[in-house]
Design a protein around this motif. Structure first.
Motif, PDB file in Angstrom:
ATOM      1  N   ASN A 105      76.701  53.749  70.183  1.00  0.00           N
ATOM      2  CA  ASN A 105      77.904  54.362  69.634  1.00  0.00           C
ATOM      3  C   ASN A 105      79.029  53.364  69.478  1.00  0.00           C
ATOM      4  O   ASN A 105      79.767  53.385  68.487  1.00  0.00           O
ATOM      5  N   ILE A 106      79.180  52.474  70.460  1.00  0.00           N
ATOM      6  CA  ILE A 106      80.240  51.454  70.355  1.00  0.00           C
ATOM      7  C   ILE A 106      79.997  50.579  69.141  1.00  0.00           C
ATOM      8  O   ILE A 106      80.914  50.270  68.373  1.00  0.00           O
ATOM      9  N   VAL A 107      78.733  50.176  68.957  1.00  0.00           N
ATOM     10  CA  VAL A 107      78.413  49.309  67.806  1.00  0.00           C
ATOM     11  C   VAL A 107      78.737  50.025  66.507  1.00  0.00           C
ATOM     12  O   VAL A 107      79.359  49.457  65.597  1.00  0.00           O
ATOM     13  N   VAL A 108      78.336  51.309  66.404  1.00  0.00           N
ATOM     14  CA  VAL A 108      78.560  52.038  65.154  1.00  0.00           C
ATOM     15  C   VAL A 108      80.046  52.241  64.916  1.00  0.00           C
ATOM     16  O   VAL A 108      80.531  52.120  63.783  1.00  0.00           O
ATOM     17  N   ILE A 109      80.818  52.522  65.986  1.00  0.00           N
ATOM     18  CA  ILE A 109      82.260  52.739  65.814  1.00  0.00           C
ATOM     19  C   ILE A 109      82.928  51.461  65.339  1.00  0.00           C
ATOM     20  O   ILE A 109      83.766  51.474  64.430  1.00  0.00           O
ATOM     21  N   VAL A 110      82.553  50.332  65.941  1.00  0.00           N
ATOM     22  CA  VAL A 110      83.157  49.061  65.522  1.00  0.00           C
ATOM     23  C   VAL A 110      82.790  48.762  64.076  1.00  0.00           C
ATOM     24  O   VAL A 110      83.624  48.337  63.270  1.00  0.00           O
ATOM     25  N   GLU A 140      82.086  50.926  61.703  1.00  0.00           N
ATOM     26  CA  GLU A 140      82.825  51.788  60.795  1.00  0.00           C
ATOM     27  C   GLU A 140      84.285  51.398  60.712  1.00  0.00           C
ATOM     28  O   GLU A 140      84.919  51.513  59.670  1.00  0.00           O
ATOM     29  N   LEU A 141      84.850  50.915  61.840  1.00  0.00           N
ATOM     30  CA  LEU A 141      86.259  50.517  61.804  1.00  0.00           C
ATOM     31  C   LEU A 141      86.454  49.296  60.925  1.00  0.00           C
ATOM     32  O   LEU A 141      87.414  49.205  60.165  1.00  0.00           O
ATOM     33  N   ILE A 142      85.501  48.363  61.038  1.00  0.00           N
ATOM     34  CA  ILE A 142      85.689  47.117  60.304  1.00  0.00           C
ATOM     35  C   ILE A 142      85.427  47.327  58.829  1.00  0.00           C
ATOM     36  O   ILE A 142      86.168  46.847  57.973  1.00  0.00           O
ATOM     37  N   LEU A 143      84.338  48.077  58.535  1.00  0.00           N
ATOM     38  CA  LEU A 143      83.936  48.153  57.128  1.00  0.00           C
ATOM     39  C   LEU A 143      84.375  49.428  56.450  1.00  0.00           C
ATOM     40  O   LEU A 143      83.975  49.691  55.343  1.00  0.00           O
ATOM     41  N   GLY A 144      85.129  50.243  57.135  1.00  0.00           N
ATOM     42  CA  GLY A 144      85.743  51.383  56.457  1.00  0.00           C
ATOM     43  C   GLY A 144      84.849  52.549  56.113  1.00  0.00           C
ATOM     44  O   GLY A 144      83.680  52.542  56.216  1.00  0.00           O
TER      45      GLY A 144
END
Lengths: 83, 237
Positions: free
Chosen positions: A72-77, A79-83
């Motif tokens: 989940n942390i990887v996916v959240i980061v 999504e945050l970076i790539l919008g």
């Protein structure tokens, strides 16, 4: 339909997240799906479908909590970076 | 002298690659699935589009010299054995046909190729997941390999290609829907017959033992075969 491998991965991740957040004593015991249930077995089969579902839910909750945090942390980061 | 050295270096390089590659992909098993010949491919394609009259659906088993059961016979000698050549070709052709269809509409973009390929792989992956989960819930001992399932579930791309090509050549209308329903039904029937030996492992003499577990497994098999039509509907553009 924008269905692809990435979307399928997200769907699976959300479903497993949903299973992992089910609380043992607040919810599952209420509806009779707790793990240490039913010593009186079901008729012909040694393991019925309901028993297997209960086992699967508790296995997912025990095994996958910590890897799920990492994924989940990887996916959240991502999504945050790539919008 | 220099050529000997170069030959030696090449041999060592390939040996190193083989060692590291074989850890990831099981080459002899893959080789078994690609062991096809022309007769097999033609007959299998005919079988996929017209499976109604084919009679023995069991796979043949090779026997070693001591009479024990080895693996299954390769696709070259047994038409009922699943192969991976037709599925790989079918998925690649499906991606190309998708590109062709969007190109005819004038809205081709190379991104579309990736999207359709990804959708195809995602649907096969989802079906495999569904089958494994279903086998776990119904206590079905799962002996077939995953490559078998990949092969079985990718055969529907042959039907999809056929429908797309008729739609391309003769325009959308009721006849392409007829062909779509026909190929969907034939692939569903093909899968029903082939997966029967994966999902109902007891050699059934007939519907005499109709206990609820067996009925549930039959329903599961029917659901799998019926969902093929649904997946095909989503994959046809």
């Amino acid at each position: 339909m924008a269905l692809g491998l990435g979307q399928l991965f997200y769907v699976l991740l959300f479903v497993i997240n949903g299973i992992a957040v089910l609380s043992e004593d607040r919810f599952l015991a209420r509806i009779g799906w707790s793990v240490q249930a039913d010593p009186s077995g079901f008729g012909g089969d040694s393991q019925s479908v309901k028993f297997k579902i209960i086992n699967l839910i508790s296995a997912v909750r025990t095994l996958m909590r910590i890897p799920l945090i990492a994924i989940n942390i990887v996916v959240i980061v991502y999504e945050l970076i790539l919008g | 002298m220099g050529m000997q050295f170069a030959g030696n270096a090449m041999a060592q390089g390939t040996a190193y690659m083989e060692r590291n590659f074989n850890q990831w992909i099981n080459m002899p098993a893959l080789r078994h699935y690609f062991n096809v010949n022309n007769v097999y491919v033609v007959n299998k394609l005919k079988l996929l589009l017209f499976p109604w009259k084919h009679s023995p659906w069991t796979r043949s088993i090779t026997r070693t010299e001591t009479g024990q059961m080895g693996g299954y016979k390769p696709p070259r000698e047994d038409i009922n054995s699943p192969d991976l050549y037709i599925p790989v070709m079918a998925i690649v052709t499906y991606v190309l046909v998708c590109g062709l269809v969007t190109g005819q509409k004038g809205s081709f973009h190379p991104n579309n190729l990736y999207a359709s390929g990804s959708t195809a792989v995602a649907i096969v992956f989802f079906e495999i997941l569904f089958t494994r989960l279903g086998c776990y819930f119904m206590n079905i001992p799962f002996e077939a390999s995953i490559m078998d399932l990949v092969a079985y579930y990718s055969y529907k791309f042959v039907g999809i290609i056929f429908t797309d090509l008729t739609k391309l050549m003769s325009g959308p209308g009721w006849h392409s829907w007829v062909i779509f329903v026909y190929t969907g039904l034939s692939i569903g029937f093909f899968l029903l017959r082939s997966m029967r030996y994966v999902i109902l492992p007891e050699a059934s003499a007939g519907p005499s033992t109709l206990n609820p577990q067996r009925k549930r497994r039959m329903w599961f098999l029917l659901v799998i075969a019926g969902l093929q039509l649904v997946y095909m509907f989503f994959l046809i553009n």
